[in-house]
Design a protein around this motif. Structure first.
Motif, PDB file in Angstrom:
ATOM      1  N   UNK A 195       0.932  -1.231  -0.041  1.00 26.65           N
ATOM      2  CA  UNK A 195       0.013   0.180  -0.002  1.00 26.65           C
ATOM      3  C   UNK A 195       0.900   1.100   0.091  1.00 26.65           C
ATOM      4  N   UNK A 196       1.938   1.225   0.826  1.00 30.58           N
ATOM      5  CA  UNK A 196       2.706   2.569   0.903  1.00 30.58           C
ATOM      6  C   UNK A 196       4.003   2.379   0.090  1.00 30.58           C
ATOM      7  N   UNK A 197       3.729   2.177  -1.152  1.00 32.79           N
ATOM      8  CA  UNK A 197       4.844   2.341  -2.385  1.00 32.79           C
ATOM      9  C   UNK A 197       4.171   3.103  -3.584  1.00 32.79           C
ATOM     10  N   UNK A 198       3.491   4.024  -3.362  1.00 34.41           N
ATOM     11  CA  UNK A 198       2.818   4.924  -4.288  1.00 34.41           C
ATOM     12  C   UNK A 198       3.677   5.344  -5.562  1.00 34.41           C
ATOM     13  N   UNK A 199       3.525   4.762  -6.546  1.00 34.98           N
ATOM     14  CA  UNK A 199       4.661   5.351  -7.827  1.00 34.98           C
ATOM     15  C   UNK A 199       4.376   6.884  -7.974  1.00 34.98           C
TER      16      UNK A 199
END
Length: 402
Positions: A195-199
């Motif tokens: 969830x917390x690796x937004x491109x």
């Protein structure tokens, strides 16, 4: 099947009737020609015989032509019947394929539902090993089925919102608490990876990223040694009233949307060095029990630390506040450093309580007529002057009488 019934079979009397009609027409034509020849005044009998022979040929041609036309009709009808049968067959096969596809989809949906239900049930098991197995089953399910990612993340967040007893506190069995701690750390790792690796804008997403259409609601959650360092936080993430046990790591973290960290509690160190808040940063009434560092952090929009409490040292050295930096009614119970910070568009320190004299040495303030600045007692900006590193006119904060 209806198409087959719509075309009636060829009547048995049609062929004899057609034959009779063709012969009748040929006979009538032959009779008429014969009488017409008899009416001609032909002196030569040979010519008469030739004419009569031609009449017979004409009648025979009519019979042959009629038979040919009828044969063509039968061939066309047969061809059309075959085409209709072929089309009906294709329709039946397509319908069968659709039925089979729907059956397979229903079976697959039931299988996914059963897997999801079983994994969720495992999360409620008394043994930590079974709960961990349920977590990995949910991860695999969400990775393979995009439509399951939203409910899976909701379940993971709901688990972290459940009550938790710290192993360091007195009470229940220590081994049980430590195993539960491992389960929660696993959930946090799953959220970090998926969830917390937004491109970044314009870049290809990580295959492990589950997308922006999920909700990461950690409102009131208990988080342990929480680590989102060097990550881009999911836009929907909420940390309102969350409790961070152990150190919280947000070094170089990018908050892609509003950062809702209001009324949260950080029990130990809180590291936000060089983090980036692209939107609102809300720390209203948040309690920082240990040392806190926002050194080099950039706040692109307003930042609210209204009524926040800093029980340990608080460092905002080299932080950049692009919009309003609101610290009114905040409490600093230990040292507070704002040295080399930059205030671009307003700062509010009304009723801010400092147990020690705060440090604003070399802090910069942009000279703007519409900016509202309320500085701590004893600090004021000097005369505006150009800054080598920034555009526009800037002033340096200085201690009164310094």
């Amino acid at each position: 099947m209806n198409d087959r019934k719509s075309r009636a079979p060829l009547p048995v009397w049609l062929v004899p009737l057609a034959t009779v009609l063709v012969l009748a027409v040929a006979a009538v034509v032959l009779l008429w020609l014969w009488r017409w020849i008899d009416g001609l005044a032909m002196a030569n009998s040979k010519d008469r015989a030739t004419a009569q022979l031609d009449a017979v040929k004409i009648a025979a041609s009519i019979v042959v032509a009629g038979g040919g036309v009828f044969a063509l009709y039968l061939a066309a009808r047969r061809q059309r019947t075959q085409e209709e049968e072929l089309r009906v067959r294709h329709t039946e096969l397509a319908q069968r394929d659709r039925t089979q596809l729907h059956a397979e989809q229903d079976a697959r949906a039931r299988q996914v539902t059963e897997q999801y239900t079983k994994a969720v049930e495992q999360l409620g098991h008394e043994r930590a090993a079974v709960r961990l197995g349920g977590l990995y089953a949910l991860e695999r399910l969400a990775q393979e089925h995009h439509d399951q990612r939203r409910p899976v993340v909701s379940v993971l967040c709901a688990y972290l919102r459940m009550p938790y007893l710290d192993p360091e506190e007195a009470g229940a069995d220590l081994d049980t608490r430590l195993r539960e701690r491992e389960v929660r750390l696993t959930i946090q790792r799953l959220l970090r990876e998926h969830a917390h690796n937004v491109p970044e804008l314009g870049s290809d997403p990580d295959p492990a990223y589950w997308g922006n259409d999920i909700d990461v609601d950690l409102t009131g959650a208990t988080l342990i040694n929480f680590d989102l360092a060097e990550r881009r936080v999911h836009p929907s993430t909420k940390f309102t009233r969350a409790k961070f046990l152990g150190d919280a790591h947000f070094r170089e973290t990018t908050f892609t949307s509003d950062a809702d960290i209001d009324e949260a509690e950080f029990t130990h160190l809180a590291f936000f060095q060089e983090a980036k808040f692209l939107r609102l940063a809300d720390f209203y009434r948040t309690k920082f029990r240990g040392d806190t560092s926002f050194g080099g952090t950039r706040f692109n929009e307003s930042s609210y630390f209204v009524e926040a409490t800093f029980e340990g040292t608080a460092s905002f050295s080299k932080a950049e506040f692009v919009f309003l930096a609101d610290f009114h009614d905040a409490v600093f119970e230990d040292g507070a450093w704002f040295d080399y910070a930059a205030f671009v568009n307003g700062a509010g320190f009304s009723n801010t309580a400092f147990a020690q004299h705060p440090d604003f040495n070399d802090a910069k303030v942009k000279a703007a007529d519409d900016a509202l600045h309320i500085w701590p007692k004893g600090w004021a900006p000097g005369a505006p002057a150009p800054d080598e590193e920034r555009d526009g006119e800037w002033a340096t904060l200085a201690a009164a009488g310094g």
